[in-house]
Design a protein around this motif. Structure first.
Motif, PDB file in Angstrom:
ATOM      1  N   LEU A 162       0.836  -1.204   0.000  1.00 58.78           N
ATOM      2  CA  LEU A 162       0.000   0.000   0.000  1.00 58.78           C
ATOM      3  C   LEU A 162       0.868   1.251   0.000  1.00 58.78           C
ATOM      4  O   LEU A 162       0.593   2.213  -0.712  1.00 58.78           O
ATOM      5  N   GLY A 163       1.945   1.222   0.788  1.00 62.13           N
ATOM      6  CA  GLY A 163       2.875   2.350   0.819  1.00 62.13           C
ATOM      7  C   GLY A 163       3.499   2.609  -0.538  1.00 62.13           C
ATOM      8  O   GLY A 163       3.695   3.768  -0.925  1.00 62.13           O
ATOM      9  N   ALA A 164       3.818   1.550  -1.283  1.00 60.92           N
ATOM     10  CA  ALA A 164       4.391   1.714  -2.625  1.00 60.92           C
ATOM     11  C   ALA A 164       3.411   2.442  -3.535  1.00 60.92           C
ATOM     12  O   ALA A 164       3.808   3.324  -4.307  1.00 60.92           O
ATOM     13  N   LEU A 165       2.154   2.098  -3.434  1.00 64.25           N
ATOM     14  CA  LEU A 165       1.121   2.748  -4.240  1.00 64.25           C
ATOM     15  C   LEU A 165       0.990   4.225  -3.860  1.00 64.25           C
ATOM     16  O   LEU A 165       0.985   5.102  -4.735  1.00 64.25           O
ATOM     17  N   VAL A 166       0.918   4.502  -2.580  1.00 62.50           N
ATOM     18  CA  VAL A 166       0.778   5.887  -2.102  1.00 62.50           C
ATOM     19  C   VAL A 166       2.008   6.713  -2.481  1.00 62.50           C
ATOM     20  O   VAL A 166       1.893   7.855  -2.950  1.00 62.50           O
ATOM     21  N   LYS A 167       3.204   6.141  -2.317  1.00 64.34           N
ATOM     22  CA  LYS A 167       4.435   6.866  -2.645  1.00 64.34           C
ATOM     23  C   LYS A 167       4.535   7.142  -4.142  1.00 64.34           C
ATOM     24  O   LYS A 167       5.043   8.195  -4.546  1.00 64.34           O
ATOM     25  N   ALA A 168       4.044   6.213  -4.984  1.00 68.91           N
ATOM     26  CA  ALA A 168       4.051   6.452  -6.427  1.00 68.91           C
ATOM     27  C   ALA A 168       3.121   7.620  -6.772  1.00 68.91           C
ATOM     28  O   ALA A 168       3.444   8.450  -7.621  1.00 68.91           O
ATOM     29  N   VAL A 169       1.986   7.694  -6.095  1.00 70.32           N
ATOM     30  CA  VAL A 169       1.065   8.816  -6.296  1.00 70.32           C
ATOM     31  C   VAL A 169       1.742  10.125  -5.884  1.00 70.32           C
ATOM     32  O   VAL A 169       1.711  11.122  -6.621  1.00 70.32           O
ATOM     33  N   LEU A 170       2.364  10.131  -4.701  1.00 72.32           N
ATOM     34  CA  LEU A 170       3.014  11.351  -4.207  1.00 72.32           C
ATOM     35  C   LEU A 170       4.173  11.781  -5.102  1.00 72.32           C
ATOM     36  O   LEU A 170       4.341  12.977  -5.380  1.00 72.32           O
ATOM     37  N   ALA A 171       4.972  10.826  -5.559  1.00 72.84           N
ATOM     38  CA  ALA A 171       6.095  11.156  -6.447  1.00 72.84           C
ATOM     39  C   ALA A 171       5.582  11.746  -7.751  1.00 72.84           C
ATOM     40  O   ALA A 171       6.107  12.760  -8.237  1.00 72.84           O
ATOM     41  N   ALA A 172       4.560  11.137  -8.327  1.00 71.54           N
ATOM     42  CA  ALA A 172       3.991  11.648  -9.581  1.00 71.54           C
ATOM     43  C   ALA A 172       3.419  13.051  -9.384  1.00 71.54           C
ATOM     44  O   ALA A 172       3.606  13.933 -10.236  1.00 71.54           O
TER      45      ALA A 172
END
Length: 185
Positions: A162-172
Motif C-alpha cells: 500500500l505504501g508503494a502505491l501511495v508513494k508512487a502517487v506522491l512522487a507523480a
C-alpha cells in the motif's frame, strides 16, 4: 526529457555533482523518517528514489543512489536509524538498498522513453520500478535470514505494498507540480 534537463538545459559537471549531492542528502534524510519494523523498516526512501528517477533520469538517478550507498559504506550515518557501514549493505535490507539503484535507473529510463509528463504517465513510471524493488528485496531477505519464501514476502513485501502505491502517487504529484511550475516560469 527529464525535469532537471528542462530546468537546467546546459548542465555542467558541477551542476550534475550538485544534483547528486542534493539527491543523496534528500535520500539520507528520507531514511531517517522511519517506522521501526523488523527486519525491514518502513521509510520514505522509496518515495525519494522514485522522485530522483523521475526528475533526474536513468544515469544521473542511478549515480545519485550509488553516491548515497558509497556515503553509507564509508561510514556516514545515512541509512535508516542513522546506521552506516557495510552491515546494512550486506544484511537483511541489502536487496532493497542495492535495488534502489535499479529502481532509480528504471524510473528514469521510463521517463526518458516518454513517461515524462502528465500524472498518469509519471505514476506508471514510479509504480512499476517500486513494485520490482520487492524482487531483490525479498531475495536478499530470504538469503540473509534463511526465512522461507512466504515468510520473507510477508515481512519484506506485503506490509509495504500500500505504501508503494501511495508513494508512487506522491512522487507523480510532486514531479507533475515541478513541471507545472517550470512551465509557468
Amino acid at each position: 526529457m527529464t525535469l532537471t534537463q528542462a530546468a537546467f538545459p546546459n548542465r555542467s559537471i558541477l551542476m550534475n555533482t550538485m544534483l547528486v549531492l542534493a539527491g543523496s542528502a534528500l535520500l539520507a534524510a528520507s531514511a531517517q523518517v522511519s517506522v521501526p519494523m523488523f527486519p525491514v523498516p518502513m521509510t520514505l526512501q522509496t518515495l525519494v528514489v522514485s522522485m530522483i528517477g523521475l526528475a533526474y533520469g536513468s544515469r544521473l538517478g542511478a549515480a545519485t543512489v550509488l553516491a548515497y550507498l558509497a556515503e553509507g559504506a564509508m561510514g556516514l550515518p545515512v541509512f535508516a536509524n542513522f546506521s552506516a557501514g557495510m552491515g546494512p549493505l550486506t544484511g537483511p535490507t541489502a536487496g532493497f538498498l542495492w535495488g534502489f539503484v535499479g529502481m532509480a535507473w528504471l524510473t528514469g529510463f521510463m521517463v526518458e522513453r516518454g513517461l515524462d509528463r502528465g500524472f498518469g504517465k509519471l505514476f506508471v513510471a514510479a509504480l512499476i520500478p517500486a513494485l520490482l524493488l520487492f524482487v531483490p528485496g525479498v531475495l536478499a531477505l530470504k538469503a540473509v535470514t534463511g526465512m522461507a519464501w512466504q515468510a520473507a514476502a510477508m515481512v519484506g513485501m506485503v506490509p509495504f505494498l500500500l505504501g508503494a502505491l501511495v508513494k508512487a502517487v506522491l512522487a507523480a504529484m510532486a514531479i507533475k507540480g515541478g513541471w507545472t511550475a517550470l512551465e509557468q516560469r
